[in-house]
Design an enzyme around this catalytic site. Structure first.
Site, PDB file in Angstrom:
ATOM      1  N   ARG A 105      28.332 -18.179 105.329  1.00  0.00           N
ATOM      2  CA  ARG A 105      28.752 -17.741 106.667  1.00  0.00           C
ATOM      3  C   ARG A 105      29.084 -18.954 107.534  1.00  0.00           C
ATOM      4  O   ARG A 105      30.032 -18.958 108.275  1.00  0.00           O
ATOM      5  CB  ARG A 105      27.599 -16.926 107.283  1.00  0.00           C
ATOM      6  CG  ARG A 105      27.880 -16.363 108.640  1.00  0.00           C
ATOM      7  CD  ARG A 105      26.744 -15.454 109.080  1.00  0.00           C
ATOM      8  NE  ARG A 105      25.447 -15.954 108.614  1.00  0.00           N
ATOM      9  CZ  ARG A 105      24.334 -15.257 108.548  1.00  0.00           C
ATOM     10  NH1 ARG A 105      24.343 -13.993 108.913  1.00  0.00           N
ATOM     11  NH2 ARG A 105      23.212 -15.787 108.118  1.00  0.00           N
ATOM     12  N   LYS A 157      18.208  -5.109  97.062  1.00  0.00           N
ATOM     13  CA  LYS A 157      17.573  -3.799  96.818  1.00  0.00           C
ATOM     14  C   LYS A 157      18.013  -2.755  97.816  1.00  0.00           C
ATOM     15  O   LYS A 157      18.101  -1.569  97.480  1.00  0.00           O
ATOM     16  CB  LYS A 157      16.037  -3.907  96.799  1.00  0.00           C
ATOM     17  CG  LYS A 157      15.424  -4.721  97.918  1.00  0.00           C
ATOM     18  CD  LYS A 157      15.429  -6.179  97.588  1.00  0.00           C
ATOM     19  CE  LYS A 157      15.229  -7.022  98.805  1.00  0.00           C
ATOM     20  NZ  LYS A 157      14.329  -8.118  98.629  1.00  0.00           N
ATOM     21  N   GLY A 204      10.698 -18.721 102.897  1.00  0.00           N
ATOM     22  CA  GLY A 204      11.896 -18.048 102.345  1.00  0.00           C
ATOM     23  C   GLY A 204      11.586 -16.701 101.712  1.00  0.00           C
ATOM     24  O   GLY A 204      12.407 -16.164 100.975  1.00  0.00           O
ATOM     25  N   LYS A 232      12.625  -0.795  96.951  1.00  0.00           N
ATOM     26  CA  LYS A 232      12.249  -1.163  95.574  1.00  0.00           C
ATOM     27  C   LYS A 232      11.649   0.038  94.839  1.00  0.00           C
ATOM     28  O   LYS A 232      11.929   0.258  93.651  1.00  0.00           O
ATOM     29  CB  LYS A 232      11.264  -2.334  95.615  1.00  0.00           C
ATOM     30  CG  LYS A 232      11.927  -3.630  96.099  1.00  0.00           C
ATOM     31  CD  LYS A 232      10.902  -4.678  96.484  1.00  0.00           C
ATOM     32  CE  LYS A 232      11.567  -5.995  96.854  1.00  0.00           C
ATOM     33  NZ  LYS A 232      10.661  -6.923  97.528  1.00  0.00           N
ATOM     34  N   GLY A 270      10.823 -15.721  96.674  1.00  0.00           N
ATOM     35  CA  GLY A 270      10.960 -17.175  96.602  1.00  0.00           C
ATOM     36  C   GLY A 270      12.171 -17.561  95.778  1.00  0.00           C
ATOM     37  O   GLY A 270      12.655 -16.778  94.954  1.00  0.00           O
TER      38      GLY A 270
HETATM   39  P1  NAP Z   1      19.256 -16.106 102.906  1.00  0.00           P
HETATM   40  O1  NAP Z   1      18.413 -17.264 102.562  1.00  0.00           O
HETATM   41  O2  NAP Z   1      19.334 -15.672 104.332  1.00  0.00           O
HETATM   42  O3  NAP Z   1      20.742 -16.409 102.381  1.00  0.00           O
HETATM   43  C1  NAP Z   1      21.815 -15.559 102.664  1.00  0.00           C
HETATM   44  C2  NAP Z   1      23.110 -16.281 102.314  1.00  0.00           C
HETATM   45  O4  NAP Z   1      24.181 -15.404 102.553  1.00  0.00           O
HETATM   46  C3  NAP Z   1      23.367 -17.530 103.144  1.00  0.00           C
HETATM   47  O5  NAP Z   1      23.925 -18.544 102.355  1.00  0.00           O
HETATM   48  C4  NAP Z   1      24.356 -17.052 104.208  1.00  0.00           C
HETATM   49  O6  NAP Z   1      25.265 -18.057 104.641  1.00  0.00           O
HETATM   50  C5  NAP Z   1      25.127 -16.015 103.430  1.00  0.00           C
HETATM   51  N1  NAP Z   1      25.664 -14.988 104.306  1.00  0.00           N
HETATM   52  C6  NAP Z   1      24.990 -14.131 105.103  1.00  0.00           C
HETATM   53  N2  NAP Z   1      25.844 -13.318 105.748  1.00  0.00           N
HETATM   54  C7  NAP Z   1      27.087 -13.665 105.349  1.00  0.00           C
HETATM   55  C8  NAP Z   1      28.392 -13.213 105.681  1.00  0.00           C
HETATM   56  N3  NAP Z   1      28.596 -12.210 106.548  1.00  0.00           N
HETATM   57  N4  NAP Z   1      29.447 -13.826 105.101  1.00  0.00           N
HETATM   58  C9  NAP Z   1      29.263 -14.825 104.226  1.00  0.00           C
HETATM   59  N5  NAP Z   1      28.059 -15.311 103.870  1.00  0.00           N
HETATM   60  C10 NAP Z   1      26.981 -14.734 104.438  1.00  0.00           C
HETATM   61  O7  NAP Z   1      18.843 -14.811 102.073  1.00  0.00           O
HETATM   62  P2  NAP Z   1      18.022 -14.771 100.694  1.00  0.00           P
HETATM   63  O8  NAP Z   1      16.570 -14.808 101.014  1.00  0.00           O
HETATM   64  O9  NAP Z   1      18.582 -15.742  99.736  1.00  0.00           O
HETATM   65  O10 NAP Z   1      18.319 -13.273 100.236  1.00  0.00           O
HETATM   66  C11 NAP Z   1      19.542 -12.919  99.648  1.00  0.00           C
HETATM   67  C12 NAP Z   1      19.418 -11.561  98.974  1.00  0.00           C
HETATM   68  O11 NAP Z   1      18.406 -11.649  97.965  1.00  0.00           O
HETATM   69  C13 NAP Z   1      18.957 -10.422  99.873  1.00  0.00           C
HETATM   70  O12 NAP Z   1      19.536  -9.212  99.423  1.00  0.00           O
HETATM   71  C14 NAP Z   1      17.465 -10.358  99.663  1.00  0.00           C
HETATM   72  O13 NAP Z   1      16.914  -9.091  99.927  1.00  0.00           O
HETATM   73  C15 NAP Z   1      17.396 -10.673  98.180  1.00  0.00           C
HETATM   74  N6  NAP Z   1      16.133 -11.201  97.699  1.00  0.00           N
HETATM   75  C16 NAP Z   1      15.567 -12.244  98.326  1.00  0.00           C
HETATM   76  C17 NAP Z   1      14.398 -12.783  97.816  1.00  0.00           C
HETATM   77  C18 NAP Z   1      13.717 -13.947  98.481  1.00  0.00           C
HETATM   78  O14 NAP Z   1      12.631 -14.325  98.027  1.00  0.00           O
HETATM   79  N7  NAP Z   1      14.293 -14.565  99.493  1.00  0.00           N
HETATM   80  C19 NAP Z   1      13.827 -12.227  96.676  1.00  0.00           C
HETATM   81  C20 NAP Z   1      14.459 -11.138  96.042  1.00  0.00           C
HETATM   82  C21 NAP Z   1      15.627 -10.644  96.572  1.00  0.00           C
HETATM   83  P3  NAP Z   1      24.754 -19.338 105.460  1.00  0.00           P
HETATM   84  O15 NAP Z   1      23.978 -20.153 104.465  1.00  0.00           O
HETATM   85  O16 NAP Z   1      26.005 -20.019 105.886  1.00  0.00           O
HETATM   86  O17 NAP Z   1      23.927 -18.813 106.575  1.00  0.00           O
HETATM   87  N1  HSE Z   2      11.419  -9.952 101.385  1.00  0.00           N
HETATM   88  C1  HSE Z   2      11.141  -9.643 100.035  1.00  0.00           C
HETATM   89  C2  HSE Z   2       9.654  -9.756  99.775  1.00  0.00           C
HETATM   90  C3  HSE Z   2      11.886 -10.574  99.127  1.00  0.00           C
HETATM   91  O1  HSE Z   2       8.959 -10.373 100.597  1.00  0.00           O
HETATM   92  O2  HSE Z   2       9.165  -9.227  98.785  1.00  0.00           O
HETATM   93  C4  HSE Z   2      11.722 -10.228  97.659  1.00  0.00           C
HETATM   94  O3  HSE Z   2      12.379  -9.032  97.366  1.00  0.00           O
END
Ligand code: NAP
Ligand code: HSE
Length: 439
Positions: free
Chosen positions: A47, A107, A189, A207, A304
């Site tokens: 983004r 999810k 994170g 989930k 994570g």
């Molecule tokens: P995050 O750290 O916030 O990263 C999101 C990424 O998407 C960033 O690089 C952001 O860009 C980009 N982005 C957001 N909106 C955008 C848009 N409109 N256009 C283009 N790029 C955009 O999120 P995350 O924690 O990695 O999570 C990502 C996905 O994985 C989510 O669906 C979440 O539920 C899932 N998930 C996360 C975890 C976890 O532990 N974090 C675990 C399992 C699943 P910028 O970098 O430029 O801001």
């Molecule tokens: N926010 C979610 C959690 C990320 O804390 O379990 C993993 O899906």
């Protein structure tokens, strides 16, 4: 012999996108040995292009324009690691219709739009893989869909949100208050972009929607899940539960019997000897009961960067291995073939049978406890344990903590309604379901 190079794109370079890039570089040779293909990350969507990126992203074309990815015919796989349903649903639908395979950790998207995305993917002969959507690094989707395929699954229950488990653990073990513990989870994170999804139980419900559909061969139906978050749980509830020999965990429960399926997400008191009571911090665990295998427990980091990326890369390896296979040889998304997916009647929350923890603040005068126990008895609710402990912070009232035996939830609803009308009862009554050995 030179391996074929497969171009992929990452949508998102945040926590999960960054972790995925790290694993792809660290294990590039191993992935080639496992699949006979070399992976090249051709583009990454972000983004904010001015944000600093990890060193692994140095050679990757970073863009803010999704069309540069979706219109690039050399990219055959996109990994959606952005989150939310808008605009990701449209991006993924476009990727599918242009013949690209999709991996997603999202999810919310699968729980709410999976039925249509899977149908579109089948029509266009591509794969939508979503192992990272549930349980972080625990390979729970592959396990239920493939390794437990010899079972009729009766229940799936577990801790499936790392953020809430981290918060409850930090409140109990380090005496942190709720907001401090949440801030730490965000810093690490773990939390969703909107953390109310974690705290309010919505993420766990997404989930559970996915787990239940795969376990029972039913369509994805997020609206069927009864949802309560951890926002009503106080440090004193955690303390009282410990005194009574329980831990408070945020559980997701899907259970099926001959008549109906129940789907619910809520805080739960679990006996400290129970395996799930020992799952702390960001760890997740899913307990599955199958008719042949009995009980099996799957444990691992639920959120994570690297644990989640481990699942994303496993999906990538699966797709690379399947690139030259007939679509008919693929494992069906929800474990059964699309024409065999069948809905089950839903058991409403009022019809579940559970034990309860109750905390009430009452005026401290004779007859108050007798009034409460009489109402419980009138609704055939029997008490298993009771604690009465003065609270130095509220000397005008006395907290009463009750543990009940199992009862129908509608009876408990009616009893609480009557108790809350007693003039000696002050404020809201806290009610938390209790996991007993019997349920
Ligand atoms: P995050 O750290 O916030 O990263 C999101 C990424 O998407 C960033 O690089 C952001 O860009 C980009 N982005 C957001 N909106 C955008 C848009 N409109 N256009 C283009 N790029 C955009 O999120 P995350 O924690 O990695 O999570 C990502 C996905 O994985 C989510 O669906 C979440 O539920 C899932 N998930 C996360 C975890 C976890 O532990 N974090 C675990 C399992 C699943 P910028 O970098 O430029 O801001
Ligand atoms: N926010 C979610 C959690 C990320 O804390 O379990 C993993 O899906």
């Amino acid at each position: 012999m030179d391996s074929e190079t497969v171009n992929i794109a990452l949508l998102g370079l945040g926590t999960v996108g960054g972790g995925t890039l790290q694993i792809l570089q660290r294990h590039a040779d191993a992935i080639e040995r496992r699949t006979g293909r070399r992976v090249k990350v051709r583009r990454a969507l972000v983004r904010d292009p001015s944000k600093p990126r990890p060193p692994e992203a140095a050679d990757i074309a970073v863009t803010t324009d999704i069309n540069e990815i979706l219109d690039d015919p050399s990219i055959s796989i996109v990994a959606e690691l952005v989150g939310g349903c808008d605009p990701t649903r449209d991006w993924i639908m476009r990727a599918i219709t242009s013949g690209k395979h999709v991996i997603t950790a999202n999810k919310a998207l699968i729980a709410q739009h999976g039925n249509e995305l899977f149908a579109a993917a089948d029509k266009h002969g591509v794969i939508v893989a979503f192992e990272a959507a549930v349980g972080g690094g625990i390979p729970i989707i592959k396990t239920i869909r493939e390794a437990l395929a010899g079972n009729d699954i009766q229940s799936v229950a577990g801790i499936v949100n790392g953020t809430t488990n981290y918060i409850l653990t930090q409140m109990r073990d380090c005496g942190l208050d709720f907001s401090e513990a949440l801030a730490q989870a965000q810093e690490l994170g773990y939390a969703e972009a909107d953390p109310t999804f974690d705290i309010g139980g919505i993420d766990a419900a997404h989930k559970l929607t996915i787990l239940a559909a795969i376990a029972f061969g039913t369509p994805l139906n997020f609206a069927n899940v009864a949802i309560e978050g951890i926002d009503t749980i106080s440090a004193e509830d955690i303390d009282y539960a410990e005194t009574l020999g329980y831990s408070i965990k945020h559980l997701a429960i899907a259970r099926r019997d001959a008549e109906a399926v129940e789907l619910r997400v809520h805080p739960t008191l679990i006996p400290q000897r129970h395996l799930l009571a020992r799952v702390d911090g960001v760890m997740n665990a899913v307990l599955i009961e199958g008719d042949a295998v009995g009980e099996t427990l799957f444990y691992g980091a639920g959120a994570g960067a690297l644990p989640t990326a481990s699942a994303v890369v496993a999906d990538l390896v699966d797709i690379l291995r399947l690139l030259s296979a007939e679509p008919d040889h693929r494992v069906p998304y929800l474990g059964v073939r699309p024409g065999a997916i069948a809905d089950l009647p839903l058991r409403p929350l009022a019809s579940i049978h559970s034990a309860y923890y109750l905390r009430l603040a009452v005026e401290d005068h004779p007859g108050v406890v007798a009034d409460i126990t009489r109402i419980l008895a009138d609704h055939a609710i029997s008490i298993e344990a009771m604690l009465q402990r003065p609270d130095p912070a509220h000397l005008d009232t006395m907290p009463i903590i009750l543990l009940t035996h199992r009862v129908w939830e509608h009876a408990m609803d009616q009893a609480l309604e009557a108790i809350s009308r007693l003039s000696s009862v002050r404020g809201a009554i806290t009610r938390i379901r209790v996991q007993t050995d019997a349920a």
